[in-house]
Design an enzyme around this catalytic site. Structure first.
Site, PDB file in Angstrom:
ATOM      1  N   HIS A  80      29.907  47.391  59.472  1.00 54.61           N
ATOM      2  CA  HIS A  80      29.508  48.798  59.604  1.00 54.61           C
ATOM      3  C   HIS A  80      28.811  49.035  60.948  1.00 54.61           C
ATOM      4  CE1 HIS A  80      30.600  50.869  55.997  1.00 54.61           C
ATOM      5  NE2 HIS A  80      29.876  50.114  55.185  1.00 54.61           N
ATOM      6  N   GLU A  86      34.411  52.375  54.306  1.00 50.08           N
ATOM      7  CA  GLU A  86      34.151  51.260  53.396  1.00 50.08           C
ATOM      8  C   GLU A  86      35.322  50.280  53.389  1.00 50.08           C
ATOM      9  OE1 GLU A  86      31.301  50.483  51.892  1.00 50.08           O
ATOM     10  OE2 GLU A  86      30.520  52.212  52.991  1.00 50.08           O
ATOM     11  N   HIS A 136      30.092  42.623  55.544  1.00 47.90           N
ATOM     12  CA  HIS A 136      30.453  44.031  55.364  1.00 47.90           C
ATOM     13  C   HIS A 136      29.469  44.941  56.090  1.00 47.90           C
ATOM     14  CE1 HIS A 136      31.746  47.592  52.894  1.00 47.90           C
ATOM     15  NE2 HIS A 136      30.482  47.928  53.090  1.00 47.90           N
ATOM     16  N   GLU A 137      28.187  44.668  55.937  1.00 48.31           N
ATOM     17  CA  GLU A 137      27.174  45.507  56.584  1.00 48.31           C
ATOM     18  C   GLU A 137      27.188  45.333  58.100  1.00 48.31           C
ATOM     19  OE1 GLU A 137      25.995  47.730  54.856  1.00 48.31           O
ATOM     20  OE2 GLU A 137      26.388  46.915  52.874  1.00 48.31           O
TER      21      GLU A 137
END
Length: 293
Positions: A148, A223, A144-145
């Site tokens: 980003h 997100e 997830h990071e």
């Protein structure tokens, strides 16, 4: 979660300083002394609006390290640190970005990514996250990071913040000029009066609140996109679903500074507060991942 306080606070502080400096230099008086010069006002607004946003972006990585006390892993000293670095390396290679710095900080379950440039980012996870999740779940959070970073979310958020800042500064002064001229003074041979200054101050607060809703909406959108990015990097949405489900059962990560909360994995709000939340509710994120299957 520490990113919003530092990012927004630094942003607003720089905006305030720039506004005061330009006012002391007579820019406000020039803009309003003999009629509002909209072209000059737009340039003024762009300078004030984007300066804070970009300085916040450039400072984001050192500020994140300082505010969280994050320890960057230079040479892994344990099997956990070695696994963490290897996992970030593998995921960043899949995402086509340079290896970010990897850090660990003390705190409740959370993680964040930050940095001004895609190929020199920072990915940090908390001790609480490492202790409360399985390796598959931690890997999903890291994905997830990394998503980003690969999506350029830090830069995009900065640009959006700069745009809304610009309109806040611009519209507040236009309204201030009109009210000052119509209500508080009868001639244009003087500089801005008390009506202008009070109106600008009030309008910047009101328009700033509206602007924060726009920025929060984009933060929630990214997100969902980062969750989907993690699923793509891992080849399945299930690890991210499991990670979110576990986060939903944990205490909110209150240890990230307020200005970094939009960069954390955990967050969310309900009711009216949801308009200002940087994260969607956990259950909505899980539903989006399951619907994408």
């Amino acid at each position: 979660m520490k990113r919003i306080f530092l990012f927004v606070a630094t942003n607003l502080a720089v905006m305030l300083v720039m506004s005061v400096v330009l006012s002391l230099l007579g820019v406000n008086r020039y803009l309003t002394g003999s009629g509002l010069n909209l072209g000059s006002l737009m340039v003024y607004s762009l300078v004030v609006g984007f300066t804070g946003a970009f300085i916040s972006l450039l400072m984001s990585k050192p500020m994140a390290k300082w505010s969280t006390g994050a320890h960057v892993i230079e040479a892994p000293s344990s099997s956990t640190e070695l696994w963490l670095v290897d996992t970030v390396k593998r995921l960043s290679d899949r995402a086509g970005i340079a290896m970010p710095e990897v850090a660990i900080y003390e705190g409740e379950p959370n993680a964040f990514a930050t940095g001004a440039f895609k190929n020199s980012a920072l990915v940090a996870v908390s001790t609480g996250l490492l202790e409360s999740m399985t390796k598959d779940e931690v890997e999903a959070v890291l994905g997830h990071e990394i998503a980003h970073v690969a999506n350029g979310d830090m830069v995009t958020l900065t640009l959006i913040q700069g745009v809304v800042n610009t309109f806040v500064v611009f519209l507040a002064r236009v309204v201030g000029y009109l009210i000052d001229k119509a209500v508080f003074r009868n001639s244009d041979d003087r500089g801005p009066g008390i009506g202008y200054m009070v109106t600008v101050f009030v309008c910047e607060i009101l328009f700033g609140i509206l602007a924060s809703i726009i920025v929060a909406w984009f933060s929630r959108y990214r997100e969902f996109r980062a969750d989907a990015g993690s699923a793509k990097l891992l080849g399945s949405p299930q690890p991210m679903v499991n990670a979110l489900a576990r986060l939903g059962g944990l205490e909110p990560a209150a240890t990230l500074p307020q200005n970094f909360r939009s960069f954390g994995i955990n967050g969310g709000g309900s009711g009216f507060a949801a308009l200002f939340s940087s994260h969607p509710p956990i259950e909505q994120r899980i539903a989006a991942l399951r619907n994408a299957q």
